[in-house]
Design a protein around this motif. Sequence first.
Motif, short mmCIF file in Angstrom:
data_model
loop_
_atom_site.label_atom_id
_atom_site.label_comp_id
_atom_site.label_asym_id
_atom_site.label_seq_id
_atom_site.Cartn_x
_atom_site.Cartn_y
_atom_site.Cartn_z
N SER A 116 -72.21 82.08 35.92
CA SER A 116 -73.58 81.36 35.81
C SER A 116 -72.72 80.41 36.71
O SER A 116 -73.54 79.21 37.03
CB SER A 116 -73.74 80.83 34.41
N LEU A 119 -73.24 80.61 39.80
CA LEU A 119 -74.02 80.97 40.60
C LEU A 119 -74.00 78.74 40.55
O LEU A 119 -74.34 78.15 41.80
CB LEU A 119 -75.32 80.92 39.40
N ALA A 120 -73.89 78.00 39.81
CA ALA A 120 -74.61 76.34 39.88
C ALA A 120 -73.01 76.24 40.83
O ALA A 120 -73.71 75.60 41.79
CB ALA A 120 -73.82 76.67 38.29
N THR A 122 -71.97 77.71 43.93
CA THR A 122 -73.20 77.96 44.47
C THR A 122 -74.24 77.08 45.27
O THR A 122 -74.21 77.21 46.36
CB THR A 122 -73.35 79.70 45.19
N LEU A 123 -74.74 76.91 44.46
CA LEU A 123 -75.92 76.28 44.04
C LEU A 123 -75.72 74.23 44.28
O LEU A 123 -76.45 74.01 45.64
CB LEU A 123 -77.61 76.09 42.43
N LEU A 124 -74.76 74.37 44.21
CA LEU A 124 -74.05 72.69 44.68
C LEU A 124 -73.99 72.34 46.41
O LEU A 124 -74.31 72.12 46.65
CB LEU A 124 -73.57 72.67 43.84
N LEU A 126 -74.49 75.00 48.23
CA LEU A 126 -76.37 75.15 48.95
C LEU A 126 -76.89 73.72 49.06
O LEU A 126 -76.98 73.23 49.74
CB LEU A 126 -77.30 76.52 48.63
N ALA A 127 -77.13 73.04 47.83
CA ALA A 127 -77.50 71.38 48.12
C ALA A 127 -77.25 71.10 49.18
O ALA A 127 -77.52 69.96 49.68
CB ALA A 127 -77.62 71.28 46.98
N THR A 130 -78.05 71.70 52.29
CA THR A 130 -79.30 71.46 52.94
C THR A 130 -79.67 70.36 53.31
O THR A 130 -80.09 69.81 54.06
CB THR A 130 -80.05 72.22 51.75
#
Length: 187
Positions: A116, A119-120, A122-124, A126-127, A130
């Motif tokens: 988790s 994943l968090a 990686t999402l940061l 990615l955000a 982006t």
Amino acid sequence: MSTTTTPASGARTGSLNAGALPRAGTRSGSGAAPLKNNYSQLLQLVLFWMGAILMPTGIIVILLGYYGVANAVFDFDREAYAYSGGFLGLALTFCGGFLYFGAWLARIADDNRAASKRLADTLLVLADVTSRSAALSEKGVDTSALPVVAGNGTTIHRRDCALIAHREDLAPAGDNPNLTACRVCKP
């Protein structure tokens, strides 16, 4: 700053880039005390070793009880061996099995927690990528960094400044020397 690897030793020197993720299989600690302040891993280790001790001990007690029952001459001796060896051995074996199961659950929980977190992270990343790519125009210019003026104002802001984010009457600042820079976004 970048991370470099020396070819002879394979050791990493320097520091990681701000946006770089840690490599898989590396630990963040120094390794001197890997269980210090890591209570979930300590719990897993304690449960594992208690299960590793109790389960074989229970099997040995069952075998000793069977041996006692098989070699006893009197019925009351057989009952004593059956109770002490059989039931105590079963209890120890089941407790050891449940402790093994608890260690397995603690391991799954720790793995899920680590997944988790990865994943968090990686999402940061990615955000961030982006949002940076969305701020670029067709020509590759960062439009959020362009200096603008709100209405007939005298302060230069970045386009993404929180003070003017709700305004729709933004105009390019140009080269007017009478304008002052915003103290929030510092264009």
